[in-house]
Design a protein around this motif. Structure first.
Motif, PDB file in Angstrom:
ATOM      1  N   LEU A  32     -54.467 -13.169   3.110  1.00 54.81           N
ATOM      2  CA  LEU A  32     -53.195 -12.867   2.446  1.00 54.81           C
ATOM      3  C   LEU A  32     -53.304 -12.956   0.933  1.00 54.81           C
ATOM      4  O   LEU A  32     -52.625 -12.228   0.211  1.00 54.81           O
ATOM      5  CB  LEU A  32     -52.109 -13.822   2.939  1.00 54.81           C
ATOM      6  CG  LEU A  32     -50.707 -13.639   2.383  1.00 54.81           C
ATOM      7  CD1 LEU A  32     -50.119 -12.305   2.834  1.00 54.81           C
ATOM      8  CD2 LEU A  32     -49.804 -14.787   2.810  1.00 54.81           C
TER       9      LEU A  32
ATOM     10  N   ILE B  50     -47.734  -6.464   5.058  1.00 55.91           N
ATOM     11  CA  ILE B  50     -47.944  -7.242   6.282  1.00 55.91           C
ATOM     12  C   ILE B  50     -47.028  -6.682   7.361  1.00 55.91           C
ATOM     13  O   ILE B  50     -45.884  -6.310   7.074  1.00 55.91           O
ATOM     14  CB  ILE B  50     -47.607  -8.728   6.067  1.00 55.91           C
ATOM     15  CG1 ILE B  50     -48.432  -9.285   4.923  1.00 55.91           C
ATOM     16  CG2 ILE B  50     -47.881  -9.537   7.322  1.00 55.91           C
ATOM     17  CD1 ILE B  50     -48.047 -10.691   4.593  1.00 55.91           C
TER      18      ILE B  50
ATOM     19  N   ILE C 132     -45.891 -15.761   0.071  1.00 56.52           N
ATOM     20  CA  ILE C 132     -45.902 -14.551  -0.761  1.00 56.52           C
ATOM     21  C   ILE C 132     -45.066 -14.754  -2.015  1.00 56.52           C
ATOM     22  O   ILE C 132     -45.486 -14.434  -3.131  1.00 56.52           O
ATOM     23  CB  ILE C 132     -45.373 -13.340   0.040  1.00 56.52           C
ATOM     24  CG1 ILE C 132     -46.361 -12.947   1.125  1.00 56.52           C
ATOM     25  CG2 ILE C 132     -45.066 -12.150  -0.875  1.00 56.52           C
ATOM     26  CD1 ILE C 132     -45.789 -12.020   2.185  1.00 56.52           C
TER      27      ILE C 132
ATOM     28  N   THR D 207     -48.597  -8.849  -2.149  1.00 58.12           N
ATOM     29  CA  THR D 207     -47.866  -8.216  -1.044  1.00 58.12           C
ATOM     30  C   THR D 207     -46.537  -7.645  -1.528  1.00 58.12           C
ATOM     31  O   THR D 207     -45.724  -8.358  -2.099  1.00 58.12           O
ATOM     32  CB  THR D 207     -47.618  -9.235   0.088  1.00 58.12           C
ATOM     33  OG1 THR D 207     -48.875  -9.780   0.491  1.00 58.12           O
ATOM     34  CG2 THR D 207     -46.949  -8.572   1.275  1.00 58.12           C
TER      35      THR D 207
ATOM     36  N   VAL E 162     -43.119  -6.118   3.733  1.00 62.72           N
ATOM     37  CA  VAL E 162     -43.299  -6.803   5.019  1.00 62.72           C
ATOM     38  C   VAL E 162     -42.497  -6.017   6.056  1.00 62.72           C
ATOM     39  O   VAL E 162     -41.313  -5.752   5.858  1.00 62.72           O
ATOM     40  CB  VAL E 162     -42.809  -8.271   4.963  1.00 62.72           C
ATOM     41  CG1 VAL E 162     -42.954  -8.937   6.330  1.00 62.72           C
ATOM     42  CG2 VAL E 162     -43.566  -9.061   3.894  1.00 62.72           C
TER      43      VAL E 162
END
Length: 198
Positions: free
Chosen positions: A114, A122, A140, A147, A150
């Motif tokens: 991650l 993700i 995150i 990222t 999601v």
């Protein structure tokens, strides 16, 4: 194991190795939400051009392998995350090549992958624990990771348990929810997409 021959159209179909209904419409919807996202701008010329989507709890890897085929002409790649199984004679993963599987020691641990700057998205498909999703979201945001999106895919009946994981007062994020028929999955399923606003 070789990918099964699936004739996918816009109508969702079921497969024994996927919790989620599958269709070309689903893959188009995923690509639509993933392709405009860019990694944060930096002066770091060593930043990878490829962008990785981590699929947490990838199971057999069927969805991820089909998605990899669908994304072949893009700079997007899919990697799975699964709990390491020391005593299992047979791995849960059947379709994702070994280099694209990341393991964690327990279902309460986040993947060290991650933190890598190329991981920009993700996916959680039929996750079992809201607490794990919440841990990923907190990591995150608190660590200001790369990222940008999601995606949650699961049964409509489970959404009430997961919605609070995405609730943030920060206006720099958006949350869009789609009914199954709109994104090529079953009518009892849904997709939620959380994004940093550009």
């Amino acid at each position: 194991m070789e990918l099964p021959t699936l004739v996918l159209g816009d109508a969702p179909v079921r497969h024994a190795h996927s919790c989620l209904s599958l269709s070309n419409k689903l893959f188009r919807a995923l690509l639509e939400h993933l392709s405009p996202i860019t990694l944060p701008t930096t002066n770091d010329t060593s930043r990878p051009e490829n962008r990785v989507i981590l699929s947490v709890g990838s199971g057999t890897g069927l969805l991820e392998s089909l998605m990899t085929s669908y994304l072949a002409s893009t700079c997007l790649g899919v990697e799975g995350v699964e709990v390491w199984q020391a005593d299992s004679a047979e791995s849960t993963n059947k379709y994702l090549p070994e280099p694209f599987i990341n393991t964690v020691r327990s279902s309460r641990e986040i993947s060290s992958r991650l933190r890598d700057p190329e991981v920009f998205a993700i996916m959680f498909v039929y996750p079992r624990q809201p607490s794990l999703l919440s841990l990923y979201m907190t990591t995150i945001l608190e660590m200001k990771l790369a990222t940008r999106v999601v995606i949650w895919l699961g049964p409509v009946a489970d959404w009430a348990e997961y919605e609070s994981c995405f609730t943030r007062s920060d206006a720099s994020h958006t949350l869009d929810v789609y009914e199954g028929d709109d994104v090529g999955i079953g009518s009892y399923e849904m997709m939620a997409v959380w994004k940093f606003q550009s």
